[in-house]
Design a protein around this motif. Structure first.
Motif, PDB file in Angstrom:
ATOM      1  N   THR A   1      -7.554  11.290  -2.126  1.00 24.51           N
ATOM      2  CA  THR A   1      -6.286  10.252  -1.724  1.00 24.51           C
ATOM      3  C   THR A   1      -5.549   8.958  -2.838  1.00 24.51           C
ATOM      4  OG1 THR A   1      -6.823   8.880   0.100  1.00 24.51           O
ATOM      5  CG2 THR A   1      -5.683  11.448   0.279  1.00 24.51           C
ATOM      6  N   VAL A   2      -5.881   9.500  -3.712  1.00 21.74           N
ATOM      7  CA  VAL A   2      -5.604   7.907  -4.272  1.00 21.74           C
ATOM      8  C   VAL A   2      -4.285   7.390  -4.142  1.00 21.74           C
ATOM      9  CG1 VAL A   2      -5.424   7.731  -7.271  1.00 21.74           C
ATOM     10  CG2 VAL A   2      -6.535   9.087  -6.214  1.00 21.74           C
ATOM     11  N   THR A   3      -4.496   6.063  -4.495  1.00 23.03           N
ATOM     12  CA  THR A   3      -3.135   5.580  -3.756  1.00 23.03           C
ATOM     13  C   THR A   3      -3.080   3.570  -5.065  1.00 23.03           C
ATOM     14  OG1 THR A   3      -3.584   5.487  -1.537  1.00 23.03           O
ATOM     15  CG2 THR A   3      -2.044   3.376  -2.431  1.00 23.03           C
ATOM     16  N   THR A   4      -2.094   3.428  -6.101  1.00 18.62           N
ATOM     17  CA  THR A   4      -2.383   2.723  -7.106  1.00 18.62           C
ATOM     18  C   THR A   4      -1.825   1.327  -6.239  1.00 18.62           C
ATOM     19  OG1 THR A   4      -1.383   4.191  -8.618  1.00 18.62           O
ATOM     20  CG2 THR A   4      -0.785   1.690  -8.992  1.00 18.62           C
ATOM     21  N   LEU A   5      -2.514   0.250  -6.609  1.00 18.25           N
ATOM     22  CA  LEU A   5      -1.918  -0.906  -5.026  1.00 18.25           C
ATOM     23  C   LEU A   5      -2.366  -2.036  -6.921  1.00 18.25           C
ATOM     24  CD1 LEU A   5      -3.888  -0.995  -2.542  1.00 18.25           C
ATOM     25  CD2 LEU A   5      -1.622  -0.906  -2.752  1.00 18.25           C
ATOM     26  N   THR A   6      -1.514  -3.492  -6.647  1.00 16.07           N
ATOM     27  CA  THR A   6      -1.948  -4.259  -7.880  1.00 16.07           C
ATOM     28  C   THR A   6      -2.832  -4.804  -7.326  1.00 16.07           C
ATOM     29  OG1 THR A   6      -0.581  -5.747  -6.188  1.00 16.07           O
ATOM     30  CG2 THR A   6       0.569  -4.391  -7.951  1.00 16.07           C
ATOM     31  N   ALA A   7      -3.474  -6.020  -7.610  1.00 13.83           N
ATOM     32  CA  ALA A   7      -5.179  -6.817  -8.000  1.00 13.83           C
ATOM     33  C   ALA A   7      -4.560  -7.214  -6.384  1.00 13.83           C
ATOM     34  CB  ALA A   7      -5.292  -7.708  -8.488  1.00 13.83           C
ATOM     35  N   ASP A   8      -3.698  -8.256  -6.328  1.00 14.12           N
ATOM     36  CA  ASP A   8      -3.500  -8.730  -5.011  1.00 14.12           C
ATOM     37  C   ASP A   8      -2.934  -8.107  -4.325  1.00 14.12           C
ATOM     38  OD1 ASP A   8      -3.188 -11.189  -6.792  1.00 14.12           O
ATOM     39  OD2 ASP A   8      -1.192 -11.366  -6.866  1.00 14.12           O
ATOM     40  N   ALA A   9      -2.395  -7.050  -3.948  1.00 16.16           N
ATOM     41  CA  ALA A   9      -2.131  -5.999  -3.119  1.00 16.16           C
ATOM     42  C   ALA A   9      -3.601  -5.667  -2.489  1.00 16.16           C
ATOM     43  CB  ALA A   9      -1.217  -5.067  -3.574  1.00 16.16           C
ATOM     44  N   ALA A  10      -4.612  -5.061  -3.035  1.00 16.97           N
ATOM     45  CA  ALA A  10      -5.920  -5.217  -3.313  1.00 16.97           C
ATOM     46  C   ALA A  10      -6.722  -6.201  -1.644  1.00 16.97           C
ATOM     47  CB  ALA A  10      -6.380  -5.082  -4.169  1.00 16.97           C
ATOM     48  N   ARG A  11      -6.454  -7.294  -2.585  1.00 20.42           N
ATOM     49  CA  ARG A  11      -7.081  -8.140  -2.173  1.00 20.42           C
ATOM     50  C   ARG A  11      -6.761  -8.642  -0.618  1.00 20.42           C
ATOM     51  NH1 ARG A  11      -7.639 -10.112  -7.296  1.00 20.42           N
ATOM     52  NH2 ARG A  11      -5.637 -11.212  -7.524  1.00 20.42           N
ATOM     53  N   GLU A  12      -5.898  -8.121  -0.448  1.00 20.65           N
ATOM     54  CA  GLU A  12      -4.766  -8.481   0.788  1.00 20.65           C
ATOM     55  C   GLU A  12      -5.484  -7.606   1.961  1.00 20.65           C
ATOM     56  OE1 GLU A  12      -2.728 -11.200   2.190  1.00 20.65           O
ATOM     57  OE2 GLU A  12      -3.073 -12.520   0.078  1.00 20.65           O
ATOM     58  N   ASN A  13      -5.234  -6.617   1.477  1.00 18.09           N
ATOM     59  CA  ASN A  13      -5.460  -5.304   2.302  1.00 18.09           C
ATOM     60  C   ASN A  13      -6.997  -5.562   2.812  1.00 18.09           C
ATOM     61  OD1 ASN A  13      -4.114  -2.904   3.100  1.00 18.09           O
ATOM     62  ND2 ASN A  13      -2.964  -3.994   0.892  1.00 18.09           N
ATOM     63  N   LEU A  14      -7.714  -5.793   1.895  1.00 18.14           N
ATOM     64  CA  LEU A  14      -9.216  -5.811   2.253  1.00 18.14           C
ATOM     65  C   LEU A  14      -9.671  -7.574   3.392  1.00 18.14           C
ATOM     66  CD1 LEU A  14     -10.981  -5.772  -1.414  1.00 18.14           C
ATOM     67  CD2 LEU A  14     -11.404  -4.143   0.983  1.00 18.14           C
ATOM     68  N   LYS A  15      -8.265  -7.744   3.162  1.00 18.18           N
ATOM     69  CA  LYS A  15      -8.641  -9.242   3.860  1.00 18.18           C
ATOM     70  C   LYS A  15      -8.335  -9.258   5.022  1.00 18.18           C
ATOM     71  CE  LYS A  15      -7.901 -12.937   0.386  1.00 18.18           C
ATOM     72  NZ  LYS A  15      -7.432 -14.203  -0.121  1.00 18.18           N
ATOM     73  N   ALA A  16      -7.457  -8.302   5.210  1.00 21.59           N
ATOM     74  CA  ALA A  16      -6.900  -7.840   6.312  1.00 21.59           C
ATOM     75  C   ALA A  16      -8.172  -6.757   7.003  1.00 21.59           C
ATOM     76  CB  ALA A  16      -5.275  -7.125   6.414  1.00 21.59           C
ATOM     77  N   GLY A  17      -8.866  -6.121   6.403  1.00 25.43           N
ATOM     78  CA  GLY A  17      -9.914  -5.714   7.015  1.00 25.43           C
ATOM     79  C   GLY A  17      -9.465  -3.566   6.765  1.00 25.43           C
ATOM     80  N   ILE A  18      -8.294  -3.543   6.208  1.00 24.84           N
ATOM     81  CA  ILE A  18      -8.186  -2.438   5.462  1.00 24.84           C
ATOM     82  C   ILE A  18      -8.939  -2.067   4.292  1.00 24.84           C
ATOM     83  CG2 ILE A  18      -5.848  -0.887   4.628  1.00 24.84           C
ATOM     84  CD1 ILE A  18      -3.840  -2.934   6.317  1.00 24.84           C
ATOM     85  N   ILE A  19      -9.940  -0.845   4.300  1.00 20.06           N
ATOM     86  CA  ILE A  19     -10.734  -0.690   3.533  1.00 20.06           C
ATOM     87  C   ILE A  19     -10.480   0.650   2.904  1.00 20.06           C
ATOM     88  CG2 ILE A  19     -13.534  -0.976   2.669  1.00 20.06           C
ATOM     89  CD1 ILE A  19     -13.274  -3.041   5.152  1.00 20.06           C
ATOM     90  N   PRO A  20     -10.840   1.524   1.913  1.00 22.03           N
ATOM     91  CA  PRO A  20     -10.852   2.580   1.188  1.00 22.03           C
ATOM     92  C   PRO A  20     -12.548   2.968   1.506  1.00 22.03           C
ATOM     93  CG  PRO A  20     -10.502   0.899  -0.206  1.00 22.03           C
ATOM     94  CD  PRO A  20     -10.763   0.332   0.325  1.00 22.03           C
ATOM     95  N   ASP A  21     -12.928   4.063   0.341  1.00 21.96           N
ATOM     96  CA  ASP A  21     -14.114   4.430   0.501  1.00 21.96           C
ATOM     97  C   ASP A  21     -14.023   4.216  -0.980  1.00 21.96           C
ATOM     98  OD1 ASP A  21     -14.521   6.523   2.778  1.00 21.96           O
ATOM     99  OD2 ASP A  21     -12.909   7.107   2.283  1.00 21.96           O
TER     100      ASP A  21
END
Length: 314
Positions: free
Chosen positions: A87-107
């Motif tokens: 599954t491919v999800t389009t994110l902005t760079a800022d949104a990706a960084r916020e998700n990573l900080k929150a522990g939401i990590i893709p493959d």
């Protein structure tokens, strides 16, 4: 049951009653057993199913088409060979960084060179793979354009969408040139407000779509228009499948023409785009960076410190 007993009494062969009973058992119980087996197979298949989560981050304009859609199509074909969905999800760079900080990590994460905030999450054997790239170029629609008279005064810069166009301008000696939004720069070029434009492969496709004659001079001094992909999966099995996905992606470089982009050491075009392929750049930014390095790059650009940029991009 009384009717069955009556029938069995009339049968002289003592084996036949047992035969009939066996047939009845087969008719009744075999479908039940088969259904049970199918349920177990289905449950096993479900438990073995892997779905790779991929984030697509656009850090520069492509040539045409969607990189997220391209990766999803590659993922669909990957399933046919490897049995893992994507599954491919389009994110902005800022949104990706916020998700990573929150522990939401893709493959896997597909991102532009110069992306910061990934340094603590990359987990694959190789830090990154550049699966496609763009490039800077000077463009002109003037009949007499030979690029010998390019100056900051007669050139407009397509400032791009997240890429380091200001650094490219510095490396080309175009400090002080006007910057415009991507479409605005293109419009000013075709309306003869400027003789030249410092743009990218995206502008080549804009001009081709417009149907106007134009000239191209590739920029060889600098490039940061690289689309990378990195494994970020934590679990070993998912990490291995993710690495297989990258290898599979690398086997389909010929299809990158669908994006109007290029791939290193690969010949894809025989039209205007051919001059943009396989260029040996003096300086590049291909890798993800730390937040501190990104700040150093931005500070050097802001202060027109090309010596510092050369050190950072060397």
């Amino acid at each position: 049951m009384r009717k069955l007993k009556s029938i069995f009494k009339k049968i002289k062969n003592p084996v036949l009653p047992f035969f009939f009973v066996g047939c009845i058992c087969i008719i009744v119980f075999v479908p039940i057993i088969a259904a049970s087996i199918n349920i177990k197979k289905s449950e096993a298949h479900s438990s073995e199913l892997t779905v790779l989560n991929i984030w697509q981050i656009d850090g520069f304009e492509g040539g045409k088409g969607s990189r997220a859609t391209f990766l999803q199509n590659i993922g669909n074909a990957f399933y046919e060979s490897y049995g893992a969905y994507t599954t491919v999800t389009t994110l902005t760079a800022d949104a990706a960084r916020e998700n990573l900080k929150a522990g939401i990590i893709p493959d896997l994460i597909s991102y532009a060179a110069g992306m910061y905030g990934l340094e603590n999450f990359i987990s694959g054997k190789n830090p990154f793979y550049s699966w496609c790239n763009g490039g800077y170029c000077l463009l002109s629609t003037a009949d007499s354009a030979d690029f010998s008279d390019v100056t900051a005064e007669n050139t407009v810069i397509n400032e791009g969408t997240g890429n380091l166009s200001a650094a490219a301008a510095m490396f080309c000696g175009l400090n002080g040139a006007a910057f415009e939004k991507p479409t605005g720069a293109y419009v000013k070029l075709i309306n003869n407000k400027f003789k030249y434009m410092l743009g990218t492969q995206r502008d080549i496709f804009r001009l081709k779509t417009r149907g106007v004659a134009f000239s191209i001079k590739p920029i060889t001094q600098f490039n940061d228009l690289y689309q990378n992909i990195s494994v970020t999966a934590k679990e070993t099995k998912r990490r291995n499948i993710s690495e297989s996905f990258i290898l599979y992606l690398a086997e389909h470089t010929k299809e990158i023409t669908k994006l109007g982009l290029m791939c290193a050491n690969t010949k894809l075009y025989d039209d205007e785009m051919s001059v943009m392929e396989n260029i040996k750049y003096e300086f590049t930014l291909k890798t993800p960076v730390s937040e501190s390095i990104k700040k150093e790059i931005d500070f050097a650009i802001e202060n027109n410190d090309i010596k510092k940029l050369k050190i950072l991009f060397n």
